[in-house]
Design a protein around this motif. Structure first.
Motif, short mmCIF file in Angstrom:
data_model
loop_
_atom_site.label_atom_id
_atom_site.label_comp_id
_atom_site.label_asym_id
_atom_site.label_seq_id
_atom_site.Cartn_x
_atom_site.Cartn_y
_atom_site.Cartn_z
N LEU A 73 0.81 -1.16 0.00
CA LEU A 73 -0.13 0.07 0.04
C LEU A 73 0.78 1.32 -0.09
CD1 LEU A 73 -2.72 -1.09 2.67
CD2 LEU A 73 -2.74 -1.50 0.16
N THR A 74 1.99 1.13 -0.20
CA THR A 74 3.04 2.14 -0.27
C THR A 74 2.74 3.19 -1.21
OG1 THR A 74 4.61 1.07 -1.44
CG2 THR A 74 4.96 1.23 0.75
N PHE A 75 1.84 3.19 -2.35
CA PHE A 75 1.44 4.22 -3.04
C PHE A 75 0.72 5.15 -2.58
CE2 PHE A 75 -1.44 6.27 -6.50
CZ PHE A 75 -0.32 6.43 -7.46
N LEU A 76 -0.01 4.82 -1.49
CA LEU A 76 -0.73 5.94 -0.30
C LEU A 76 0.15 7.15 -0.16
CD1 LEU A 76 -3.13 3.77 1.62
CD2 LEU A 76 -3.76 5.28 -0.20
N VAL A 220 2.08 0.66 4.63
CA VAL A 220 1.78 2.18 3.96
C VAL A 220 3.01 2.88 3.93
CG1 VAL A 220 0.31 4.43 4.16
CG2 VAL A 220 -0.68 2.12 4.74
N PHE A 221 3.75 2.99 4.75
CA PHE A 221 5.08 3.90 4.77
C PHE A 221 6.39 3.05 4.57
CE2 PHE A 221 2.06 5.92 7.64
CZ PHE A 221 1.79 7.18 6.95
N PHE A 226 14.47 5.79 7.53
CA PHE A 226 14.99 6.07 8.91
C PHE A 226 15.67 5.04 9.40
CE2 PHE A 226 10.41 7.61 8.61
CZ PHE A 226 10.63 9.30 8.56
N ASP A 227 16.10 3.91 8.39
CA ASP A 227 16.77 2.79 8.81
C ASP A 227 18.37 3.12 8.78
OD1 ASP A 227 17.91 0.50 9.46
OD2 ASP A 227 16.73 -0.77 8.20
N PRO A 228 19.24 3.18 9.97
CA PRO A 228 20.51 3.36 9.65
C PRO A 228 21.56 2.28 8.91
CG PRO A 228 19.74 3.79 12.18
CD PRO A 228 18.64 3.05 11.24
N ALA A 229 20.80 1.07 9.09
CA ALA A 229 21.47 -0.04 8.14
C ALA A 229 21.36 0.38 6.83
CB ALA A 229 20.58 -1.23 8.64
N VAL A 230 20.53 0.87 6.14
CA VAL A 230 20.49 1.52 4.70
C VAL A 230 21.48 2.42 4.54
CG1 VAL A 230 18.67 2.28 2.92
CG2 VAL A 230 17.83 0.83 4.83
N SER A 231 21.44 3.55 5.19
CA SER A 231 22.55 4.56 5.17
C SER A 231 22.98 5.29 6.48
CB SER A 231 21.79 5.61 4.14
OG SER A 231 22.47 6.71 4.01
N PRO A 232 23.94 5.65 6.62
CA PRO A 232 24.42 6.28 7.84
C PRO A 232 23.81 7.56 7.83
CG PRO A 232 26.03 6.11 6.39
CD PRO A 232 25.41 5.43 5.78
N HIS A 233 23.28 8.17 6.77
CA HIS A 233 22.88 9.59 6.64
C HIS A 233 21.25 9.57 7.00
CE1 HIS A 233 26.95 10.60 5.41
NE2 HIS A 233 26.75 9.70 4.34
N THR A 244 8.47 6.47 -1.67
CA THR A 244 9.00 6.48 -0.52
C THR A 244 8.42 7.58 0.26
OG1 THR A 244 10.60 8.04 -1.07
CG2 THR A 244 11.30 5.75 -1.09
N LEU A 245 8.46 7.99 1.48
CA LEU A 245 7.75 8.92 2.02
C LEU A 245 8.14 10.29 1.48
CD1 LEU A 245 5.89 9.76 4.24
CD2 LEU A 245 7.78 9.78 5.75
N TRP A 246 9.30 10.43 1.33
CA TRP A 246 9.79 11.99 0.68
C TRP A 246 9.10 12.00 -0.67
CZ3 TRP A 246 10.16 13.73 4.88
CH2 TRP A 246 11.02 13.20 5.96
#
Length: 490
Positions: A73-76, A220-221, A226-233, A244-246
């Motif tokens: 449902l992330t298209f929401l 949905v989201f 927000f996952d530090p494992a994906v990126s340290p930034h 994505t949310l952004w």
């Protein structure tokens, strides 16, 4: 099971009834204001529902369930941006549209910059809207060919001809009232379909929740940002990921600001309101309705996955899953109702497209070149333009056969290619005083170039294209305007 005589009768009665309903507006069309703006006497709730219907095509009803079937449902997140974009339009663009007697969005550009830029913006709208609508009309053939077995080209011809009949005669007034009726038909039909799917899935909702929940299909989201494992930034920004949310909140908001604030398809409806306050109310209310509607279609896709539990490739393409389910699994009568509901959305969107293309072609191009043509002559030409655009969209839909992937995303991609350049020019006119026509044209060219590159030569997701194109158009247009003004003074 396939459709039987009862289903076919329901579909036939609907097609005949909605065509005759649109024809009842013929005698009311005496002026261009009547034909293109319904005499600016439409209540806000009717405009709101017509906006929902105008932006809901067969693409939405068949492709959004397919999208959820393949993902979640992330298209929401994008739809949340759609609501935010409507609020931006209400404060930034609508006050400008209600200053004076405007028929099209591009008259605002002429008032601020000049006739040349109005021609450019209107021409860009006509090209990209026609291309996007051609894909939407093609999507109709997927449903009709599955349901009736008439063949894809014949299916396109049937829907185009029937929609043309009442659009030709009724103008925007017939379009708006019919859109209200058709919105209730396809939303009501989808709710019936939802209940039917739930009844057919063994163990009902509990089974759907267990199957889909285990595969995160109710997500949905996109929490990876927000996952530090994906990126340290923080926050993580992946421009290649569309949902994505952004991308949803920022990209979706800017996309809607362009599609509902600069596209004649929607602006024409907003201009038909009795006043600015009612126009704002209609626009914001349509956002809430669209959020509910997309949630409904996405939930249908999740429930279909719980029912079939096979890859979408088993159907040939994800867009075929929902119409195939309707024809082969729905009880007779309900199947006919749902096919009629899908056709309702298709005809609503096509009628809106024909009206907007015709109004822009006549008011932005022809009337400027032949200002001496009388009101009766303009009205006659408006109807002829409607016929001409119907033929163009039919041809484009035929060309789209077997040439596109998931139709909803392809349609949004085509629209996105021009929206950034259009919105950037509108913002230059509304938010700045130093921008001039030369600079705006240069900025528009730069914005269009970057969007074409993003479409054809990059991995950036479509949800970011309008935001990037708008930024490029605005920055380049403003800089070029300042540079030209400086040279002129020198």
């Amino acid at each position: 099971m396939g459709l039987n005589r009862i289903d076919l009768l329901i579909i036939a009665v609907y097609l005949a009834g909605i065509t005759l309903f649109g024809l009842r507006f013929r005698k009311r069309q005496r002026t261009m204001r009547d034909y293109f703006l319904a005499d600016r006497n439409i209540p806000w709730w009717a405009i709101s529902l017509s906006i929902v219907a105008a932006e809901t095509s067969t693409l939405t009803i068949i492709s959004i369930p397919g999208l959820a079937y393949d993902s979640n449902l992330t298209f929401l997140q994008v739809v949340m941006g759609y609501v935010i974009g409507r609020v931006i339009i209400s404060f930034v663009l609508l006050p400008q549209y209600f200053r004076g007697e405007l028929y099209t969005a591009y008259q605002l550009i002429e008032r601020r910059f000049g006739p040349e830029l109005r021609t450019v913006t209107a021409g860009l709208f006509l090209l990209t809207r026609a291309a996007a609508e051609g894909v939407r009309v093609y999507a109709v053939s997927i449903v009709v060919s599955i349901a009736l077995g008439t063949g894809e080209i014949a299916s396109i011809a049937i829907i185009t001809l029937l929609t043309l009949i009442y659009t030709f005669e009724g103008g925007l007034g017939g379009d708006l009232d019919r859109c209200v009726v058709q919105t209730f038909i396809y939303v009501g039909g989808t709710l019936v379909g939802l209940v039917t799917i739930l009844h057919l899935v063994p163990c009902g909702w509990g089974s759907v929740e267990a199957i889909a929940g285990g595969l995160h299909k109710f997500q949905v989201f996109d929490v990876s940002i927000f996952d530090p494992a994906v990126s340290p930034h923080w926050p993580h920004l992946n421009l290649a990921k569309p949902y994505t949310l952004w991308a949803g909140v920022i990209g979706g908001a800017i996309f809607t600001t362009a599609s509902h604030g600069t596209d004649q398809l929607i602006v024409q409806r907003l201009l038909a309101a009795r006043n600015q306050r009612q126009s704002v109310l209609a626009l914001v209310a349509s956002g809430l309705a669209v959020f509910f509607q997309f949630g409904l279609f996405l939930l249908v896709g999740v429930m279909l996955f719980a029912y079939y539990r096979v890859p979408s490739s088993a159907f040939g393409r994800a867009d075929r899953i929902y119409p195939t389910f309707i024809v082969t699994r729905m009880p007779h009568g309900i199947a006919g109702l749902l096919i009629a509901a899908i056709l309702a959305a298709a005809m609503s969107n096509l009628s809106a497209a024909l009206n907007s293309l015709s109004s822009s072609a006549i008011m932005d191009l022809y009337v400027r070149l032949r200002p001496t043509v009388g009101e009766a002559g303009r009205l006659r030409l408006a109807r002829l333009a409607t016929v001409g655009w119907a033929m163009v969209l039919f041809g484009l839909a035929v060309l789209a056969l077997h040439r596109v992937g998931r139709v909803v995303e392809f349609g949004l991609q085509i629209a996105s290619v021009a929206y950034g350049a259009l919105l950037g020019v509108f913002l230059l006119g509304v938010l700045t005083k130093r921008a001039n026509q030369r600079g705006a044209i240069v900025g528009m060219g730069a914005g269009l170039a970057i969007e074409i590159y993003l479409w054809l030569g990059s991995s950036v997701a479509w949800t970011w294209w309008v935001a990037m194109g708008t930024s490029m158009t605005f920055a380049t247009g403003y800089a070029a305007s300042v540079l030209w003004r400086g040279k002129a003074k020198a």
